[in-house]
Every structure is written in structure tokens, then in C-alpha cells.
Design a protein around this motif. Sequence first.
Motif, PDB file in Angstrom:
ATOM      1  N   THR A 127       0.801  -1.221   0.000  1.00 41.75           N
ATOM      2  CA  THR A 127       0.000   0.000   0.000  1.00 41.75           C
ATOM      3  C   THR A 127       0.840   1.279   0.000  1.00 41.75           C
ATOM      4  O   THR A 127       0.376   2.320  -0.465  1.00 41.75           O
ATOM      5  N   LEU A 128       2.083   1.199   0.530  1.00 41.87           N
ATOM      6  CA  LEU A 128       2.901   2.408   0.625  1.00 41.87           C
ATOM      7  C   LEU A 128       4.224   2.315  -0.133  1.00 41.87           C
ATOM      8  O   LEU A 128       5.056   3.212  -0.018  1.00 41.87           O
ATOM      9  N   ILE A 129       4.401   1.253  -0.911  1.00 39.04           N
ATOM     10  CA  ILE A 129       5.705   1.027  -1.537  1.00 39.04           C
ATOM     11  C   ILE A 129       6.100   2.152  -2.488  1.00 39.04           C
ATOM     12  O   ILE A 129       7.269   2.535  -2.565  1.00 39.04           O
ATOM     13  N   LYS A 130       5.148   2.712  -3.226  1.00 38.39           N
ATOM     14  CA  LYS A 130       5.490   3.724  -4.226  1.00 38.39           C
ATOM     15  C   LYS A 130       6.077   4.981  -3.576  1.00 38.39           C
ATOM     16  O   LYS A 130       7.179   5.407  -3.939  1.00 38.39           O
ATOM     17  N   PRO A 131       5.376   5.609  -2.606  1.00 34.44           N
ATOM     18  CA  PRO A 131       5.984   6.785  -1.971  1.00 34.44           C
ATOM     19  C   PRO A 131       7.243   6.455  -1.185  1.00 34.44           C
ATOM     20  O   PRO A 131       8.194   7.242  -1.174  1.00 34.44           O
ATOM     21  N   ILE A 132       7.258   5.286  -0.530  1.00 34.37           N
ATOM     22  CA  ILE A 132       8.444   4.905   0.245  1.00 34.37           C
ATOM     23  C   ILE A 132       9.657   4.758  -0.669  1.00 34.37           C
ATOM     24  O   ILE A 132      10.757   5.238  -0.364  1.00 34.37           O
ATOM     25  N   ALA A 133       9.482   4.104  -1.821  1.00 35.17           N
ATOM     26  CA  ALA A 133      10.585   3.890  -2.754  1.00 35.17           C
ATOM     27  C   ALA A 133      11.109   5.214  -3.298  1.00 35.17           C
ATOM     28  O   ALA A 133      12.324   5.413  -3.434  1.00 35.17           O
ATOM     29  N   ARG A 134      10.209   6.135  -3.606  1.00 34.38           N
ATOM     30  CA  ARG A 134      10.628   7.412  -4.177  1.00 34.38           C
ATOM     31  C   ARG A 134      11.354   8.270  -3.138  1.00 34.38           C
ATOM     32  O   ARG A 134      12.338   8.931  -3.447  1.00 34.38           O
ATOM     33  N   ILE A 135      10.848   8.241  -1.902  1.00 33.76           N
ATOM     34  CA  ILE A 135      11.520   8.994  -0.835  1.00 33.76           C
ATOM     35  C   ILE A 135      12.883   8.382  -0.536  1.00 33.76           C
ATOM     36  O   ILE A 135      13.878   9.087  -0.348  1.00 33.76           O
ATOM     37  N   THR A 136      12.933   7.037  -0.500  1.00 35.64           N
ATOM     38  CA  THR A 136      14.194   6.343  -0.221  1.00 35.64           C
ATOM     39  C   THR A 136      15.246   6.651  -1.279  1.00 35.64           C
ATOM     40  O   THR A 136      16.409   6.930  -0.954  1.00 35.64           O
ATOM     41  N   SER A 137      14.852   6.619  -2.560  1.00 36.03           N
ATOM     42  CA  SER A 137      15.803   6.900  -3.633  1.00 36.03           C
ATOM     43  C   SER A 137      16.311   8.338  -3.542  1.00 36.03           C
ATOM     44  O   SER A 137      17.499   8.600  -3.769  1.00 36.03           O
ATOM     45  N   TYR A 138      15.420   9.266  -3.180  1.00 38.30           N
ATOM     46  CA  TYR A 138      15.813  10.671  -3.047  1.00 38.30           C
ATOM     47  C   TYR A 138      16.805  10.854  -1.890  1.00 38.30           C
ATOM     48  O   TYR A 138      17.878  11.440  -2.060  1.00 38.30           O
ATOM     49  N   VAL A 139      16.453  10.335  -0.713  1.00 35.70           N
ATOM     50  CA  VAL A 139      17.295  10.497   0.478  1.00 35.70           C
ATOM     51  C   VAL A 139      18.631   9.789   0.290  1.00 35.70           C
ATOM     52  O   VAL A 139      19.705  10.364   0.565  1.00 35.70           O
ATOM     53  N   LEU A 140      18.586   8.550  -0.188  1.00 38.24           N
ATOM     54  CA  LEU A 140      19.812   7.773  -0.354  1.00 38.24           C
ATOM     55  C   LEU A 140      20.737   8.415  -1.383  1.00 38.24           C
ATOM     56  O   LEU A 140      21.925   8.653  -1.123  1.00 38.24           O
ATOM     57  N   GLY A 141      20.187   8.709  -2.567  1.00 31.60           N
ATOM     58  CA  GLY A 141      21.009   9.277  -3.626  1.00 31.60           C
ATOM     59  C   GLY A 141      21.558  10.646  -3.271  1.00 31.60           C
ATOM     60  O   GLY A 141      22.738  10.949  -3.522  1.00 31.60           O
ATOM     61  N   ARG A 142      20.740  11.496  -2.674  1.00 27.96           N
ATOM     62  CA  ARG A 142      21.167  12.856  -2.310  1.00 27.96           C
ATOM     63  C   ARG A 142      22.248  12.832  -1.233  1.00 27.96           C
ATOM     64  O   ARG A 142      23.213  13.607  -1.270  1.00 27.96           O
ATOM     65  N   ASN A 143      22.075  11.937  -0.251  1.00 25.92           N
ATOM     66  CA  ASN A 143      23.071  11.843   0.818  1.00 25.92           C
ATOM     67  C   ASN A 143      24.407  11.315   0.299  1.00 25.92           C
ATOM     68  O   ASN A 143      25.478  11.784   0.712  1.00 25.92           O
ATOM     69  N   VAL A 144      24.346  10.330  -0.604  1.00 30.65           N
ATOM     70  CA  VAL A 144      25.588   9.807  -1.192  1.00 30.65           C
ATOM     71  C   VAL A 144      26.284  10.902  -1.991  1.00 30.65           C
ATOM     72  O   VAL A 144      27.510  11.075  -1.908  1.00 30.65           O
ATOM     73  N   ARG A 145      25.505  11.657  -2.781  1.00 31.66           N
ATOM     74  CA  ARG A 145      26.091  12.754  -3.568  1.00 31.66           C
ATOM     75  C   ARG A 145      26.718  13.814  -2.658  1.00 31.66           C
ATOM     76  O   ARG A 145      27.829  14.301  -2.902  1.00 31.66           O
ATOM     77  N   GLY A 146      25.992  14.158  -1.568  1.00 30.68           N
ATOM     78  CA  GLY A 146      26.519  15.158  -0.629  1.00 30.68           C
ATOM     79  C   GLY A 146      27.798  14.702   0.042  1.00 30.68           C
ATOM     80  O   GLY A 146      28.750  15.474   0.187  1.00 30.68           O
ATOM     81  N   LEU A 157      24.032  11.218  -9.462  1.00 26.71           N
ATOM     82  CA  LEU A 157      24.730  11.788 -10.609  1.00 26.71           C
ATOM     83  C   LEU A 157      24.291  13.208 -10.958  1.00 26.71           C
ATOM     84  O   LEU A 157      25.075  13.971 -11.526  1.00 26.71           O
ATOM     85  N   ILE A 158      23.048  13.567 -10.631  1.00 31.14           N
ATOM     86  CA  ILE A 158      22.554  14.903 -10.999  1.00 31.14           C
ATOM     87  C   ILE A 158      23.004  15.917  -9.942  1.00 31.14           C
ATOM     88  O   ILE A 158      22.705  15.757  -8.750  1.00 31.14           O
ATOM     89  N   PRO A 159      23.695  16.991 -10.345  1.00 36.04           N
ATOM     90  CA  PRO A 159      24.314  17.904  -9.379  1.00 36.04           C
ATOM     91  C   PRO A 159      23.368  18.852  -8.654  1.00 36.04           C
ATOM     92  O   PRO A 159      23.689  19.327  -7.566  1.00 36.04           O
ATOM     93  N   HIS A 160      22.203  19.166  -9.226  1.00 40.64           N
ATOM     94  CA  HIS A 160      21.305  20.150  -8.614  1.00 40.64           C
ATOM     95  C   HIS A 160      19.937  19.530  -8.329  1.00 40.64           C
ATOM     96  O   HIS A 160      19.406  18.769  -9.140  1.00 40.64           O
ATOM     97  N   ASP A 161      19.360  19.895  -7.163  1.00 42.03           N
ATOM     98  CA  ASP A 161      18.070  19.327  -6.770  1.00 42.03           C
ATOM     99  C   ASP A 161      16.963  19.663  -7.758  1.00 42.03           C
ATOM    100  O   ASP A 161      16.096  18.832  -8.042  1.00 42.03           O
ATOM    101  N   GLY A 162      16.955  20.894  -8.276  1.00 46.34           N
ATOM    102  CA  GLY A 162      15.916  21.293  -9.220  1.00 46.34           C
ATOM    103  C   GLY A 162      15.911  20.412 -10.454  1.00 46.34           C
ATOM    104  O   GLY A 162      14.864  19.917 -10.886  1.00 46.34           O
ATOM    105  N   ILE A 163      17.105  20.206 -11.008  1.00 46.57           N
ATOM    106  CA  ILE A 163      17.224  19.323 -12.176  1.00 46.57           C
ATOM    107  C   ILE A 163      16.877  17.888 -11.788  1.00 46.57           C
ATOM    108  O   ILE A 163      16.270  17.144 -12.561  1.00 46.57           O
TER     109      ILE A 163
END
Length: 365
Positions: A37-56, A246-252
Motif C-alpha cells: 500500500t505504501l511502496i510507491k511513496p516509500i521507494a521514491r523517498i528512499t531513492s531521493y534520500v539515499l542518492g542525495r546523501n551519497v552525492r553530498g 549523478l545529478i548535481p542540482h536538486d531542481g534538475i
Amino acid sequence: MIRKIAGSFMTISKLPYIVRTLKTSQKREKLPIILFTLIKPIARITSYVLGRNVRGAWIKLPQKQQRTYIEIMKANRGKFLLSGFFSGVGLYYLYESHIQYCPMTGRRKFVALTPDQARKIGEANFTQILEEVEGIIVPETDPVYLQISKVANAILHANRDLRQIYDKTWTLTVIDAPVVNAFVLPSGNIFVYTGLLKTCDNYDEVGIVLSHEIAHVVLGHVEEKLTRTSFLQMVLLVPMSLLWVLIPHDGIGFLTTWFFNSVADIMLELPFSRFMEIEADDVGLVLAAKACLDVRKAPEFWSKMSLNRDDALQNEDLEFFSTHPADKTRQENLENKIENALKIRTVCGCEELSRKSKTKSTRSS
């Protein structure tokens, strides 16, 4: 205020009907409902947090240390590929261990939700919907309710040989609202809006719509769709996380992920949704034929809908943007299935249809 459909259906699961059961692969431990029931938002939030933190974290590293890590990754490239291979094998095992074969269509289905989990989801939605429509529910003594109940009972009784029919306690709720809609929850709760009656010329057309919605439950479409969505999100989690790395800016990044998700929906989610609607049309026509409804009304109904709607997505050239096929597509598909449906009526001993059938109008109630 909700009347259970047909007293005999309260104990129908105890009757000795011969039922073709689903053939499944080896039974596995059921997965938690929350995963579906919640996999879609959880997956999208997880990918954002994980990827952004690794990039940072990567940006903060000195260049020398970055080069060191790059060398380590190059040196262990084989291990990374091997890990990816085993992850793929794991996903394939997850897929194959939850394959079912539908006896009505012969189609292989990937379903991880159990019938009990689907029932619980339906019951939770049932309670929520009743709270939302409180005060506009048509009484069970109302002639409109009684007529719809008669049609629903005919469909359920004629198809009581199906396990997905007889193993549920069916209910009917008629909602006094101008919405042209009807739907059935996986727990067997039928909802019909009175606005549908103004679109249908007779109760055979109402029966066609109800048969379609009941077919969704018989085919387990809710369970299958939730499973498919969850699996796709698991598969897309790694590439979506890499996008944020890989993407350098949050907006992009937000724009790119929106585009990526939109393409995934158009290419994967929407075509499957339209396929399930056509499948429910086909099986619903069989359910209606067994109930001795005038199945010729099915393509007529969708022909009328195509003329009365202004929705741009009902254009056959634009239906790939929609969750449902264009009305014209559904009409043409059902026209090709009418001959077989009429044969089913004959086999079931139904009264022969006249060229100009006399069916009860919904306007008379």
C-alpha cells in the motif's frame, strides 16, 4: 443501513460446489500489507534520500580520497557485477515463487498478496467509504435499491460455482449522488451511484457494469496491480537512486525524476491498467451471460458512453495516457465477443433474446 445481498449467500461457502482452484507455485510466507500500500511513496523517498546523501558525502570528500575510492571500485568491479547478478536472481526468485495461473483466462499472474490480505484492504476501504457517504446512502427498502439488488443477486447466483464468488459475504451500497460510477472492493462490497442509472437505459446495462466490476474481484486485479507496482518500485529503486547521485542540482533532479516516473507510468503502469480493464470486460461479459442478461447491451453501452463524453483521453489516439481504454476500443472489443457470450446464454438455458428485447428501464424506478 447496508443490506447483505441475498440471505442464501451468507452460507454459500458451505455448499458443495465444484470449483476450479488457482494453480500456484510453492506457497511462500506472505508479505506485509504495508509493503504493497505504501511502496510507491516509500521507494521514491528512499531513492531521493539515499542518492542525495551519497552525492553530498561524495562532494565533501577531498579529491585524493575520491580518486582512492574510484580505484577501489574499479578493482572490485567483478564483485559489484556479481552482487548485481545475485540481486537479479533474488528478484527473479521472488517473481517466480508468487506466480499463479488464472483458470478463467489461462494467464500467468504475479501475485504476492494473499486473498486474506486483499480482504483486509477491502474491509478498511469499506469502512472509510461508508463514513464518507454517510447521509446519502439509499435505504434498502427503496425501489431503486431493490432493483439493483435483484440484478446483483442474479449475477452472483449464476456464478456461484466460482470460489472468488462463493467465499465472500457480499454487500450492496447504493449512493445517492450524480456520479456515473460503480465499483467493487476485493472484500465483496458493491457500491453503485445513482448517477449511473441516469446513464443506463435499462437494468441490463446496469448488470453489464456490475459484471465488469465483479470480474475485477474474480480475477484478483487489485492484488495483482498492487504486487506489480511494488515489484516495479523495487526494481527501479537502484536506478532512481543513481539519478540523484549523478545529478548535481536538486531542481534538475526533481525534474528528471518526474520525467523518469512519467515515462515509467506511460510505458509500464498504464498499458497494464488498460489490459486489466479489457480483461474485466471479457470476463464480465461471461458472468453477465451466465446470469441471462442481454449481453448485446455491453457494446451498446460503451457506444453511448463514447458519444456522451467530452474527455480528450477517450480519443483512441490518446488512450495511452489513460488508465482505461477508450470507449470506442471497449465497444469494438465487446462486439467481437458477443457471439460467444450468446452461446453461453444458450448453454445456461437462458430465454432466447428477441431482436428488439424488452428490458426494464432504469427511468421507471
